[in-house]
Design a protein around this motif. Structure first.
Motif, short mmCIF file in Angstrom:
data_model
loop_
_atom_site.label_atom_id
_atom_site.label_comp_id
_atom_site.label_asym_id
_atom_site.label_seq_id
_atom_site.Cartn_x
_atom_site.Cartn_y
_atom_site.Cartn_z
N SER A 17 -5.61 -36.64 -4.77
CA SER A 17 -6.62 -37.60 -5.24
C SER A 17 -6.06 -38.49 -6.35
O SER A 17 -6.33 -39.69 -6.38
N ALA A 18 -5.27 -37.92 -7.26
CA ALA A 18 -4.67 -38.72 -8.34
C ALA A 18 -3.70 -39.75 -7.77
O ALA A 18 -3.70 -40.90 -8.19
N TYR A 19 -2.89 -39.34 -6.81
CA TYR A 19 -1.90 -40.25 -6.24
C TYR A 19 -2.57 -41.34 -5.41
O TYR A 19 -2.17 -42.50 -5.46
N GLU A 20 -3.60 -40.98 -4.63
CA GLU A 20 -4.28 -41.98 -3.81
C GLU A 20 -4.99 -43.01 -4.69
O GLU A 20 -5.09 -44.17 -4.32
N ALA A 21 -5.46 -42.59 -5.87
CA ALA A 21 -6.13 -43.51 -6.79
C ALA A 21 -5.14 -44.50 -7.41
O ALA A 21 -5.50 -45.64 -7.69
N ASN A 22 -3.89 -44.05 -7.61
CA ASN A 22 -2.88 -44.91 -8.23
C ASN A 22 -1.50 -44.52 -7.70
O ASN A 22 -0.78 -43.75 -8.34
N PRO A 23 -1.11 -45.04 -6.52
CA PRO A 23 0.15 -44.63 -5.89
C PRO A 23 1.39 -45.27 -6.52
O PRO A 23 1.99 -46.17 -5.95
N THR A 24 1.76 -44.79 -7.70
CA THR A 24 2.94 -45.33 -8.39
C THR A 24 3.87 -44.20 -8.80
O THR A 24 3.49 -43.03 -8.81
N ARG A 25 5.06 -44.58 -9.19
CA ARG A 25 6.05 -43.61 -9.69
C ARG A 25 5.55 -42.97 -10.99
O ARG A 25 5.79 -41.80 -11.23
N ASP A 26 4.84 -43.76 -11.81
CA ASP A 26 4.30 -43.22 -13.06
C ASP A 26 3.32 -42.08 -12.79
O ASP A 26 3.30 -41.09 -13.52
N THR A 27 2.51 -42.23 -11.74
CA THR A 27 1.57 -41.16 -11.37
C THR A 27 2.33 -39.91 -10.97
O THR A 27 1.96 -38.80 -11.38
N GLN A 55 8.49 -46.31 -2.73
CA GLN A 55 8.52 -47.60 -3.41
C GLN A 55 9.60 -48.46 -2.76
O GLN A 55 10.67 -47.97 -2.43
#
Length: 104
Positions: A17-27, A55
């Motif tokens: 859920s965290a990754y789907e909300a913000n799919p970035t390397r920082d996440t 990415q």
């Protein structure tokens, strides 16, 4: 013999859920730190869950990476002929040729 799981179901659902909300390397890095895992482990788990998006690769200048084969294909299309051995030219020369052909 029972296998030991690296991630609990709760961890996996939180990660997804965290990754789907913000799919970035920082996440990914934040998740790794929170779970006490390395980033490669988190990426592998997200990949197995089918949610990880790699990415895009970029050059040092921040431009997308273009393969020599792609440049050769553009040249062949522009010229209307097949020149497979041209791939042995330098990438700079191929890019210059593509740019010249596109300008005409």
């Amino acid at each position: 013999m029972a296998t030991v799981k690296n991630y609990s179901e709760k961890d996996v659902s939180m990660m997804v859920s965290a990754y789907e909300a913000n799919p970035t390397r920082d996440t990914v890095e934040a998740l790794a730190e929170k779970l006490g895992k390395n980033t490669r482990s988190v990426i592998a788990k997200l990949s197995r869950e089918g949610v990880y998006k790699a990415q895009p690769r970029v050059t040092k200048a921040g431009e997308p990476v273009v393969l020599k084969g792609e440049l050769v294909a553009q040249i062949e299309t522009a010229l209307g002929i097949s020149v497979p051995s041209i791939v042995k030219a330098t990438k700079t020369d191929l890019q210059n040729l593509v740019d010249h052909l596109e300008a005409q």
